[in-house]
Design an enzyme around this catalytic site. Structure first.
Site, PDB file in Angstrom:
ATOM      1  N   GLY A  54     -31.617  17.359  -2.601  1.00 47.63           N
ATOM      2  CA  GLY A  54     -32.362  16.794  -3.864  1.00 47.63           C
ATOM      3  C   GLY A  54     -31.512  16.650  -4.924  1.00 47.63           C
ATOM      4  CG  PHE A  55     -31.083  18.039  -7.689  1.00 48.66           C
ATOM      5  CD1 PHE A  55     -31.244  17.182  -8.945  1.00 48.66           C
ATOM      6  CD2 PHE A  55     -32.105  19.070  -7.395  1.00 48.66           C
ATOM      7  CE1 PHE A  55     -32.494  17.148  -9.272  1.00 48.66           C
ATOM      8  CE2 PHE A  55     -33.364  18.812  -7.861  1.00 48.66           C
ATOM      9  CZ  PHE A  55     -33.524  18.027  -8.923  1.00 48.66           C
ATOM     10  N   GLY A  56     -26.915  17.077  -6.366  1.00 46.38           N
ATOM     11  CA  GLY A  56     -25.419  17.223  -5.866  1.00 46.38           C
ATOM     12  C   GLY A  56     -25.054  18.369  -6.774  1.00 46.38           C
ATOM     13  N   GLY A  57     -24.078  18.732  -6.357  1.00 45.41           N
ATOM     14  CA  GLY A  57     -23.382  19.725  -7.270  1.00 45.41           C
ATOM     15  C   GLY A  57     -24.061  21.265  -6.784  1.00 45.41           C
ATOM     16  CG  MET A  87     -30.233  19.417   4.846  1.00 49.10           C
ATOM     17  SD  MET A  87     -28.980  17.847   3.786  1.00 49.10           S
ATOM     18  CE  MET A  87     -28.787  18.480   2.171  1.00 49.10           C
ATOM     19  CG  MET A  91     -33.049  13.865   1.187  1.00 53.19           C
ATOM     20  SD  MET A  91     -31.731  14.481   0.224  1.00 53.19           S
ATOM     21  CE  MET A  91     -30.911  12.895   0.153  1.00 53.19           C
ATOM     22  CG  HIS A 146     -29.476  12.712   3.928  1.00 46.95           C
ATOM     23  ND1 HIS A 146     -29.061  13.612   3.016  1.00 46.95           N
ATOM     24  CD2 HIS A 146     -30.604  13.090   4.351  1.00 46.95           C
ATOM     25  CE1 HIS A 146     -29.613  14.642   2.946  1.00 46.95           C
ATOM     26  NE2 HIS A 146     -30.567  14.457   3.935  1.00 46.95           N
ATOM     27  CG  ASP A 170     -27.303  11.752  -0.640  1.00 46.47           C
ATOM     28  OD1 ASP A 170     -27.635  12.179   0.281  1.00 46.47           O
ATOM     29  OD2 ASP A 170     -26.433  12.203  -1.212  1.00 46.47           O
ATOM     30  N   GLY A 216     -19.723  15.246  -2.430  1.00 45.34           N
ATOM     31  CA  GLY A 216     -20.175  14.249  -3.422  1.00 45.34           C
ATOM     32  C   GLY A 216     -19.363  14.911  -4.673  1.00 45.34           C
ATOM     33  CB  SER A 242     -22.434  12.014  -1.431  1.00 42.19           C
ATOM     34  OG  SER A 242     -23.483  11.913  -1.956  1.00 42.19           O
ATOM     35  CG  HIS A 246     -23.879  11.102   2.554  1.00 39.46           C
ATOM     36  ND1 HIS A 246     -24.349  11.296   3.938  1.00 39.46           N
ATOM     37  CD2 HIS A 246     -24.763  11.355   1.733  1.00 39.46           C
ATOM     38  CE1 HIS A 246     -25.423  12.059   3.823  1.00 39.46           C
ATOM     39  NE2 HIS A 246     -25.716  12.304   2.605  1.00 39.46           N
ATOM     40  CG  MET A 271     -32.784  11.870  -3.163  1.00 36.76           C
ATOM     41  SD  MET A 271     -32.140  13.153  -4.226  1.00 36.76           S
ATOM     42  CE  MET A 271     -30.601  13.391  -3.461  1.00 36.76           C
ATOM     43  CG  ASP A 290     -25.586  16.365   2.598  1.00 37.74           C
ATOM     44  OD1 ASP A 290     -24.471  16.603   1.665  1.00 37.74           O
ATOM     45  OD2 ASP A 290     -26.229  15.346   2.667  1.00 37.74           O
ATOM     46  N   GLY A 291     -23.886  19.433   1.358  1.00 36.55           N
ATOM     47  CA  GLY A 291     -24.208  20.122   0.462  1.00 36.55           C
ATOM     48  C   GLY A 291     -23.294  21.385  -0.217  1.00 36.55           C
ATOM     49  N   GLY A 292     -22.528  21.178  -1.195  1.00 39.29           N
ATOM     50  CA  GLY A 292     -21.668  22.147  -1.568  1.00 39.29           C
ATOM     51  C   GLY A 292     -20.325  22.117  -0.897  1.00 39.29           C
TER      52      GLY A 292
END
Ligand code: DX5
Ligand code: ZN
Length: 228
Positions: free
Chosen positions: A149-152, A144, A75, A73, A42, A204, A15, A40, A44, A182-184
């Site tokens: 909304g946010f990385g990390g 998800m 959003m 992706h 993102d 990401g 990402s 990927h 937004m 996707d995420g974490g």
């Protein structure tokens, strides 16, 4: 055709949200050197999620530096407004959230008619049944594993169970759609997500905050292989 192939093996999607934009090309190359299968992207809009990121220009720029699939992706609200321009810019996949549009099935069909992979993304609080209603129209189901909304962010522990149910749902319908998370996703969380049935992993922060993005991609893949 730049779409990824279905079935067999796993895919790591790096990402670019977490990349250092002043070194974007170099960092993307490092991830690809490590064997990243997809990039990927993102998108937004500051409405569907609080953050604002990239659009068509980023897709076109990445398309100029790689032939790899660009897994976009969205959003954003009213994702249907971007089918044509993102296809023209070189997107390979177009994944949107069902809450963001009125006619989900129509949009999935429109995405396919523009020769992109049609993906539906489900927030942690969104039931799987929304995807089940349109399962024949799906090339990819994105579960998800954080609120978008946010990385990390930190992988939600309830995700493993939802991935398992998503895999069962796809199997029950004979669907060959990719099951993406996707995420974490990190070397600590990827094995359980893989064991639960995910086959495509967005990462990401894990990749781009690493001093060695190529090694991180290899390590992520390695954690899946030991759980096969
Ligand atoms: C989050 C985005 C993700 C993000 C993941 O809303 O959809 O694609 O880049 O970032 P990490 O892997 O850092 O959680
Ligand atoms: Zn994403």
């Amino acid at each position: 055709m730049t779409n990824g192939r279905r079935g067999g093996g796993i895919r790591i999607a790096a990402s670019v949200l977490s990349a250092d934009l002043t070194r974007l090309v170099e960092q993307v190359q490092q991830a690809l050197d490590g064997g990243a299968d997809w990039l990927h992207v993102d998108v937004m809009d500051g409405r569907f999620v609080p953050n604002i990121t990239f659009g068509e220009n980023m897709i076109a720029a990445l398309r100029r530096v790689t032939d790899k699939p660009l897994d976009v992706h969205l959003m954003v609200v009213e994702p249907e407004r971007y089918v044509e321009s993102f296809a023209d810019a070189g997107a390979s996949g177009f994944t949107f959230h069902p809450e963001a549009t009125v006619h989900v099935q129509r949009l999935l069909a429109a995405v396919r008619s523009h020769e992109m992979r049609a993906g539906l993304a489900l927030n942690p609080g969104t039931p799987l049944q929304l995807a089940e209603e349109v399962v024949v129209d799906l090339d990819l189901l994105l579960v998800m594993t954080v609120n978008p909304g946010f990385g990390g962010q930190t992988y939600l522990p309830t995700s493993d169970d939802k991935i398992r149910r998503a895999r069962e749902m796809l199997a029950a319908h004979g669907s060959r759609a990719f099951l993406e998370v996707d995420g974490g996703i990190t070397t600590h969380t990827i094995a359980a997500a893989h064991a639960a049935g995910a086959d495509t992993f967005v990462a990401g922060n894990a990749i781009f905050a690493s001093a060695d993005p190529a090694r991180e991609v290899r390590d992520l893949r390695g954690r899946c292989l030991v759980t096969v």
